[in-house]
Design an enzyme around this catalytic site. Structure first.
Site, mmCIF file in Angstrom:
data_model
loop_
_atom_site.group_PDB
_atom_site.id
_atom_site.type_symbol
_atom_site.label_atom_id
_atom_site.label_comp_id
_atom_site.label_asym_id
_atom_site.label_seq_id
_atom_site.Cartn_x
_atom_site.Cartn_y
_atom_site.Cartn_z
ATOM 1 N N LYS A 102 -8.089 -40.314 47.385
ATOM 2 C CA LYS A 102 -9.406 -39.943 48.082
ATOM 3 C C LYS A 102 -9.416 -40.448 49.669
ATOM 4 O O LYS A 102 -9.826 -39.868 50.601
ATOM 5 C CB LYS A 102 -10.721 -40.785 47.631
ATOM 6 N N GLU A 124 -22.400 -41.010 49.738
ATOM 7 C CA GLU A 124 -23.023 -41.524 48.388
ATOM 8 C C GLU A 124 -21.921 -41.799 47.562
ATOM 9 O O GLU A 124 -20.788 -41.480 47.911
ATOM 10 C CB GLU A 124 -23.843 -40.424 47.777
ATOM 11 N N SER A 389 -3.338 -38.321 40.008
ATOM 12 C CA SER A 389 -4.371 -38.528 41.513
ATOM 13 C C SER A 389 -4.564 -40.019 41.662
ATOM 14 O O SER A 389 -4.944 -40.502 42.769
ATOM 15 C CB SER A 389 -5.583 -37.908 41.146
HETATM 16 C C1 LIG Z 1 -12.365 -39.397 42.347
HETATM 17 C C2 LIG Z 1 -11.091 -39.039 41.665
HETATM 18 C C3 LIG Z 1 -10.832 -37.884 40.907
HETATM 19 C C4 LIG Z 1 -11.963 -36.866 41.101
HETATM 20 O O1 LIG Z 1 -12.109 -36.299 42.209
HETATM 21 P P1 LIG Z 1 -11.579 -34.799 42.646
HETATM 22 O O2 LIG Z 1 -12.134 -34.489 43.878
HETATM 23 O O3 LIG Z 1 -11.584 -33.669 41.232
HETATM 24 O O4 LIG Z 1 -10.016 -35.086 42.647
HETATM 25 C C5 LIG Z 1 -9.816 -37.751 40.375
HETATM 26 N N1 LIG Z 1 -8.742 -38.825 39.972
HETATM 27 C C6 LIG Z 1 -8.873 -40.049 40.681
HETATM 28 C C7 LIG Z 1 -7.925 -41.105 40.560
HETATM 29 C C8 LIG Z 1 -10.318 -40.466 41.437
HETATM 30 O O5 LIG Z 1 -10.508 -41.550 42.010
#
Ligand SMILES: *Cc1c(COP(=O)(O)O)cnc(C)c1O
Length: 409
Positions: A102, A124, A389
């Site tokens: 993020k 938000e 992610s």
């Molecule tokens: C917020 C988040 C997501 C989902 O958000 P996307 O916009 O779909 O990438 C996925 N993995 C993690 C670790 C997150 O914090």
């Protein structure tokens, strides 16, 4: 590369269109005041993002503050355990500062705010992950930061609320309606319409009105660009498949953008939660239909009144009733295949990756790992690159409380 009549050599120049459309999806369905504000952001972004100073600043931040490039790790023990000969790899966004992808777009959005001469960023947050990433970026740049959050979420996500406050953000409690994410979005938009002269709104994924789906994709594309280069230099070839989880779709869009023009199969993984019944999952691209919400046209899950349906996932970062318009477009085109993983498969992948590789993944990312494992079982050779992610520290208490630690994997 040509695919179903779309030439991917020129894809990023053509999509989105000037008005923010990916085919019929996207756009900006918002009030006239917000139209003015979004146009200001859009115009500023179009010129600033091409300036060599902006690009140099962003690169420096990524290198010296975020810890980029993040590595790719070969999952040797997991690949051996699957035993088909297929090799699994992960792009380590869990090693990005603050522990997830993020920050890639939050630093970009906050840098844009700085270039535009704004004093404040507004957003938000639901589970608090976007709020923490934006509060981090605001602290770095010395910007004020207002994060709108429903009272229900404030109670549930106490550690993230504390993080935001330590970082100097102002957490604004939203008490009306169900007092969760939807109300927080409405309150943040309303605040932005009042304050747009001094502030910019920072959306947390490839969602919302134009130019956000494009801007957030562009800021996240560093994931895919790095991953492609690293993978080729590690293995001498491209992966056969690329996998990422899809909530709003930002980590997936970042990763996919590096491979859209390659002969690589691309998979977006949605949360099936407890099952296929409406209310038990958040798999909008799999089960949803076309509709407009939060200022953009995409595929969404609707209730019997045509309103955004209640959704559920074990991963709080994936429980949103729609996905970014570009995903809807790539789905219709057939360039990306969207599929689902349920809670149980997710938790199995969470523990498996921890035990066999020494990496505790976020529950969101565990969806992608689970799918990568499943895919590797159906292939007889080749490689699968998964976008990890984020890291799972935030999820440990919840997982242990609800799913006992397995004795053996
Ligand atoms: C917020 C988040 C997501 C989902 O958000 P996307 O916009 O779909 O990438 C996925 N993995 C993690 C670790 C997150 O914090």
């Amino acid at each position: 590369m040509e695919f179903n009549g779309i030439n991917f050599d020129t894809y990023f120049k053509k999509y989105p269109s000037k008005e923010g459309f990916f085919g019929k999806y996207g756009g900006a369905y918002i009030s006239p005041e917000l139209q003015v504000a979004m146009k200001e952001i859009s115009d500023a972004y179009q010129t600033i993002c091409k300036s060599s100073k902006f690009i140099a600043d962003l690169r420096k931040i990524r290198r010296e503050f975020q810890g980029r490039p993040t590595p790719i790790s070969h999952l040797e023990r997991l690949s051996n355990k699957i035993g088909t000969g297929v090799q699994l790899y992960v792009k380590r966004e869990d090693l990005n500062h603050t522990g997830a992808h993020k920050l890639n777009h939050c630093m970009g959005e906050a840098l844009l705010a700085k270039y535009m001469g704004k004093k404040k960023v507004i957003a938000e947050t639901g589970a608090g992950q976007h709020g923490v990433a934006l509060a981090t970026a605001a602290a770095y740049f010395g910007l004020e930061c207002d994060i709108y959050m429903g009272s229900v979420d404030i109670k549930k996500q106490a550690p993230n609320v504390e993080r935001m406050k330590i970082l100097g953000a102002n957490v604004v409690e939203v008490t009306h309606g169900l007092a969760t994410l939807k109300e927080a979005v409405d309150a943040a938009f309303a605040a932005y319409a009042r304050e747009y002269k001094d502030a910019i709104y920072c959306i947390g994924s490839v969602l919302g009105p134009h130019p956000f789906p494009m801007m957030v994709r562009d800021f996240q594309s560093v994931v895919g660009i790095e991953a492609r280069e690293q993978f080729v230099s590690m293995t001498g070839e491209l992966p056969d498949a690329v996998v990422a989880c899809v909530g709003g779709g930002s980590n997936a869009m970042g990763m996919f953008s590096g491979f859209l023009n390659d002969p690589v199969d691309i998979y977006g993984v949605e949360p099936l939660g407890r099952g296929a019944k409406l209310g038990d999952h958040a798999a909008s691209l799999t089960y949803g239909e076309e509709g407009i919400m939060h200022g953009f046209n995409s595929i969404m899950l609707k209730d019997e009144n045509g309103e955004p349906a209640p959704v559920y996932s074990v991963a709080s970062g994936l429980d949103y009733p729609s996905s970014g318009p570009e995903h809807a477009f790539l789905r219709d085109l057939g360039r990306v295949k969207y599929d689902v993983i349920n809670d149980e498969e997710t938790i199995d992948a969470f523990y498996t990756l921890a035990r066999l590789e020494g990496i505790i993944p976020a529950i969101e990312s565990s969806h992608a790992v689970a799918y990568g494992m499943k895919l590797a079982k159906t292939m007889d050779k080749g490689s699968v690159l998964i976008c990890l992610s984020g890291r799972g520290d935030k999820d440990m208490d919840y997982v242990i409380e609800n799913y006992p630690i397995p004795e053996k994997i």
